[in-house]
Motif scaffolding. Structure first.
Motif, PDB file in Angstrom:
ATOM      1  N   LEU A 307       0.803  -1.214   0.000  1.00 48.54           N
ATOM      2  CA  LEU A 307       0.000   0.000   0.000  1.00 48.54           C
ATOM      3  C   LEU A 307       0.842   1.273   0.000  1.00 48.54           C
ATOM      4  N   MET A 308       2.145   1.131  -0.107  1.00 44.27           N
ATOM      5  CA  MET A 308       3.025   2.287  -0.141  1.00 44.27           C
ATOM      6  C   MET A 308       4.338   1.886  -0.800  1.00 44.27           C
ATOM      7  N   GLY A 309       5.111   2.868  -1.207  1.00 40.80           N
ATOM      8  CA  GLY A 309       6.432   2.585  -1.760  1.00 40.80           C
ATOM      9  C   GLY A 309       6.391   2.100  -3.192  1.00 40.80           C
ATOM     10  N   SER A 310       7.359   1.294  -3.535  1.00 45.46           N
ATOM     11  CA  SER A 310       7.504   0.813  -4.910  1.00 45.46           C
ATOM     12  C   SER A 310       7.604  -0.700  -4.956  1.00 45.46           C
ATOM     13  N   GLN A 311       7.415  -1.230  -6.167  1.00 44.92           N
ATOM     14  CA  GLN A 311       7.564  -2.656  -6.423  1.00 44.92           C
ATOM     15  C   GLN A 311       8.635  -2.835  -7.489  1.00 44.92           C
ATOM     16  N   ILE A 312       9.500  -3.799  -7.251  1.00 48.29           N
ATOM     17  CA  ILE A 312      10.519  -4.142  -8.245  1.00 48.29           C
ATOM     18  C   ILE A 312      10.218  -5.544  -8.751  1.00 48.29           C
ATOM     19  N   VAL A 313      10.005  -5.656 -10.050  1.00 53.10           N
ATOM     20  CA  VAL A 313       9.652  -6.930 -10.678  1.00 53.10           C
ATOM     21  C   VAL A 313      10.814  -7.368 -11.563  1.00 53.10           C
ATOM     22  N   LYS A 314      11.357  -8.555 -11.273  1.00 54.61           N
ATOM     23  CA  LYS A 314      12.479  -9.047 -12.079  1.00 54.61           C
ATOM     24  C   LYS A 314      12.667 -10.539 -11.844  1.00 54.61           C
ATOM     25  N   GLU A 316      10.865 -13.213 -12.292  1.00 59.27           N
ATOM     26  CA  GLU A 316       9.761 -13.885 -11.612  1.00 59.27           C
ATOM     27  C   GLU A 316       9.781 -13.675 -10.102  1.00 59.27           C
ATOM     28  N   GLN A 317      10.418 -12.606  -9.683  1.00 58.95           N
ATOM     29  CA  GLN A 317      10.396 -12.200  -8.287  1.00 58.95           C
ATOM     30  C   GLN A 317       9.836 -10.790  -8.169  1.00 58.95           C
ATOM     31  N   MET A 318       9.243 -10.515  -7.005  1.00 59.12           N
ATOM     32  CA  MET A 318       8.718  -9.187  -6.729  1.00 59.12           C
ATOM     33  C   MET A 318       9.258  -8.723  -5.384  1.00 59.12           C
ATOM     34  N   LYS A 319       9.609  -7.442  -5.324  1.00 60.29           N
ATOM     35  CA  LYS A 319      10.100  -6.865  -4.079  1.00 60.29           C
ATOM     36  C   LYS A 319       9.301  -5.609  -3.752  1.00 60.29           C
ATOM     37  N   PHE A 320       8.796  -5.538  -2.521  1.00 59.24           N
ATOM     38  CA  PHE A 320       8.216  -4.304  -2.008  1.00 59.24           C
ATOM     39  C   PHE A 320       9.339  -3.524  -1.336  1.00 59.24           C
ATOM     40  N   LEU A 321       9.461  -2.246  -1.664  1.00 59.96           N
ATOM     41  CA  LEU A 321      10.538  -1.439  -1.106  1.00 59.96           C
ATOM     42  C   LEU A 321       9.956  -0.108  -0.620  1.00 59.96           C
ATOM     43  N   VAL A 322      10.152   0.181   0.677  1.00 60.10           N
ATOM     44  CA  VAL A 322       9.593   1.389   1.278  1.00 60.10           C
ATOM     45  C   VAL A 322      10.670   2.075   2.103  1.00 60.10           C
ATOM     46  N   SER A 323      10.870   3.376   1.871  1.00 56.80           N
ATOM     47  CA  SER A 323      11.795   4.166   2.700  1.00 56.80           C
ATOM     48  C   SER A 323      11.043   4.628   3.939  1.00 56.80           C
ATOM     49  N   ILE A 324      11.498   4.198   5.100  1.00 57.82           N
ATOM     50  CA  ILE A 324      10.822   4.537   6.358  1.00 57.82           C
ATOM     51  C   ILE A 324      11.307   5.893   6.865  1.00 57.82           C
ATOM     52  N   VAL A 325      12.570   5.983   7.114  1.00 56.27           N
ATOM     53  CA  VAL A 325      13.243   7.232   7.474  1.00 56.27           C
ATOM     54  C   VAL A 325      14.560   7.226   6.721  1.00 56.27           C
ATOM     55  N   PRO A 326      15.231   8.373   6.609  1.00 55.59           N
ATOM     56  CA  PRO A 326      16.514   8.387   5.897  1.00 55.59           C
ATOM     57  C   PRO A 326      17.469   7.319   6.428  1.00 55.59           C
ATOM     58  N   GLY A 327      17.908   6.446   5.531  1.00 59.12           N
ATOM     59  CA  GLY A 327      18.849   5.398   5.901  1.00 59.12           C
ATOM     60  C   GLY A 327      18.212   4.084   6.302  1.00 59.12           C
ATOM     61  N   ILE A 328      16.890   4.054   6.497  1.00 61.85           N
ATOM     62  CA  ILE A 328      16.196   2.821   6.906  1.00 61.85           C
ATOM     63  C   ILE A 328      15.119   2.493   5.876  1.00 61.85           C
ATOM     64  N   ARG A 329      15.151   1.252   5.385  1.00 56.06           N
ATOM     65  CA  ARG A 329      14.172   0.821   4.391  1.00 56.06           C
ATOM     66  C   ARG A 329      13.512  -0.477   4.829  1.00 56.06           C
ATOM     67  N   PHE A 330      12.279  -0.657   4.399  1.00 54.86           N
ATOM     68  CA  PHE A 330      11.577  -1.924   4.545  1.00 54.86           C
ATOM     69  C   PHE A 330      11.648  -2.639   3.207  1.00 54.86           C
ATOM     70  N   SER A 331      12.023  -3.920   3.250  1.00 55.03           N
ATOM     71  CA  SER A 331      12.116  -4.723   2.036  1.00 55.03           C
ATOM     72  C   SER A 331      11.370  -6.035   2.244  1.00 55.03           C
ATOM     73  N   MET A 332      10.621  -6.445   1.242  1.00 53.94           N
ATOM     74  CA  MET A 332       9.912  -7.714   1.301  1.00 53.94           C
ATOM     75  C   MET A 332       9.954  -8.359  -0.082  1.00 53.94           C
ATOM     76  N   ILE A 333      10.492  -9.564  -0.144  1.00 48.05           N
ATOM     77  CA  ILE A 333      10.710 -10.251  -1.417  1.00 48.05           C
ATOM     78  C   ILE A 333       9.819 -11.481  -1.492  1.00 48.05           C
ATOM     79  N   GLY A 334       9.333 -11.742  -2.677  1.00 48.14           N
ATOM     80  CA  GLY A 334       8.525 -12.938  -2.893  1.00 48.14           C
ATOM     81  C   GLY A 334       8.578 -13.365  -4.350  1.00 48.14           C
ATOM     82  N   LYS A 335       7.759 -14.367  -4.684  1.00 48.16           N
ATOM     83  CA  LYS A 335       7.704 -14.890  -6.033  1.00 48.16           C
ATOM     84  C   LYS A 335       6.276 -14.809  -6.559  1.00 48.16           C
ATOM     85  N   PHE A 336       6.168 -14.795  -7.888  1.00 41.59           N
ATOM     86  CA  PHE A 336       4.841 -14.798  -8.501  1.00 41.59           C
ATOM     87  C   PHE A 336       4.801 -15.804  -9.651  1.00 41.59           C
TER      88      PHE A 336
END
Length: 400
Positions: A307-314, A316-336
């Protein structure tokens, strides 16, 4: 625009903040107006012929579509464009300027009417007015050109909304040659819907002298009369349109926050009528610009559900990437995996908080059935988690 770039006085200091940052949330219903003040044309037969020619012409040629494609995703009419986006636009502009557009555009009836500003370069000479209003997507910016009247004029209009009103800056105009219009500011006023009178703009035009004068070259005018490229006396390039691409109309609805779902329905309906193939999930980095679901109080839940940030598709994998504060990111990787003609089963189960070279794993899993409603190399419309509608813009193709 070329008129505004010559004006070097600030507007009231709180106007942008009050109108752009704090609009009444349920009172805006923006629809760009196509109306203008009634002016008596000198050549009515020619205007009739022009209208017939415009109806027969296709809205945009292939070369014009390349320019429009380069404009998709650029925010602030160029203010927030990346160097690559600017290069793409300039390349497409140069191609069109080398094409056989309307000869002697200032002599053509096609230049007459109301034009919507879609893009402008922003050199250091841009005036404070241009910097203040033109770069705000919430506002709509138009230019009116009426040369075949007893009072030839070129006017710039900043439309705040149908409910608030507009600022109109006018200039007396004359034709120098087949490409160049000369102008001189002589009046400006705010027209607010809640006031029965106009509020004069506090600019002493008569005291500005040569600062109130300028010129505008039309370097390309389409044969359909729908697209124009102009360059101003201070080096600014402008791209203006009378008709807009369906994708541009959708992005305009998202920018103003009005009628987005209706615009999506209309856009998808139009795309189905011309689509040859089923949509395919394209690789690249996709930035979410709108969803039908309001974010919850939990940023972790928002990030994990896309619901926020960006998606990286490559690959057959997908990554959710969200910048929380400067220098800290949330990353979540999966498959489709493809599960239907336009659906994908997505499993996201590798989550972490990342700071520099370090990562802190999180126990999370999200399963999503993604349905692609529309997809091209610029825009993706889909249904994702909990049947929420999403609109993503492609930030890169993932080749780097």
């Amino acid at each position: 625009m070329a008129l505004i770039e010559n004006l070097n006085l600030w507007p009231p200091s709180n106007l942008q903040r009050n109108l752009a940052l704090n609009p009444p949330p349920k009172l805006f219903n923006f629809k760009p107006s196509a109306t203008h003040s009634i002016r008596k044309p000198l050549h009515t037969c020619r205007c009739s012929l022009v209208n017939e020619q415009q109806q027969q012409q296709a809205p945009f040629t292939d070369q014009e579509k390349q320019l429009i494609d380069a404009l998709i995703g650029i925010q602030g009419r160029g203010k927030s464009a990346s160097p690559q986006q600017l290069n793409d636009v300039e390349r497409a502009v140069q191609v069109l300027e080398g094409q056989d557009g309307v000869g002697d555009p200032t002599s053509s009836g096609l230049i007459e009417g109301r034009w919507q500003l879609m893009f402008t370069t922003r050199p250091g000479t841009a005036s404070p007015i241009q910097r203040t209003f033109v770069g705000v997507d919430f506002f709509s910016v138009f230019q009116e050109v009426y040369l075949r009247t007893n009072d030839p004029r070129v006017s710039n209009i900043v439309k705040f909304s149908d409910w608030i009103g507009e600022l109109k800056v006018e200039a007396a105009a004359s034709i120098k040659d087949g490409k160049r219009i000369l102008f001189q500011f002589d009046r400006a006023a705010f027209s607010f819907k809640f006031l029965p009178f106009k509020v004069p703009y506090p600019v002493p035009f008569r005291l500005l002298g040569d600062e109130a004068k300028g010129w505008l070259d039309t370097t390309y005018l389409s044969h359909s009369g729908n697209l124009r490229i102009s360059r101003g006396n201070k080096g600014t390039t402008f791209v203006l349109q009378k008709k807009t691409d369906p994708r541009q109309r959708l992005l305009a609805a998202i920018s103003t926050g009005t009628g987005v779902e209706e615009a999506i329905d209309e856009f998808i309906s139009l795309s189905k009528s011309v689509a040859k193939d089923e949509p395919v999930l394209l690789e690249g980095e996709w930035q979410m610009i709108w969803s039908s679901q309001v974010e919850t109080d939990s940023w972790l839940e928002n990030a994990g559900n896309g619901l926020m940030g960006s998606q990286i598709v490559k690959n057959e994998q997908m990554k959710f990437l969200v910048s929380i504060v400067p220098g800290i990111r949330f990353s979540m990787i999966g498959k489709f995996v493809k599960s239907g003609t336009k659906t994908y089963d997505v499993t996201m189960n590798d989550a972490a908080l990342i700071g520099g070279p370090f990562g802190y794993p999180l126990e999370m899993e999200t399963k999503i059935n993604m349905e692609l409603l529309y997809n091209d190399d610029k825009i993706r419309i889909s249904k994702g988690y909990n049947n929420i509608l999403f609109v993503h813009l492609r930030a890169s193709d993932g080749s780097k």
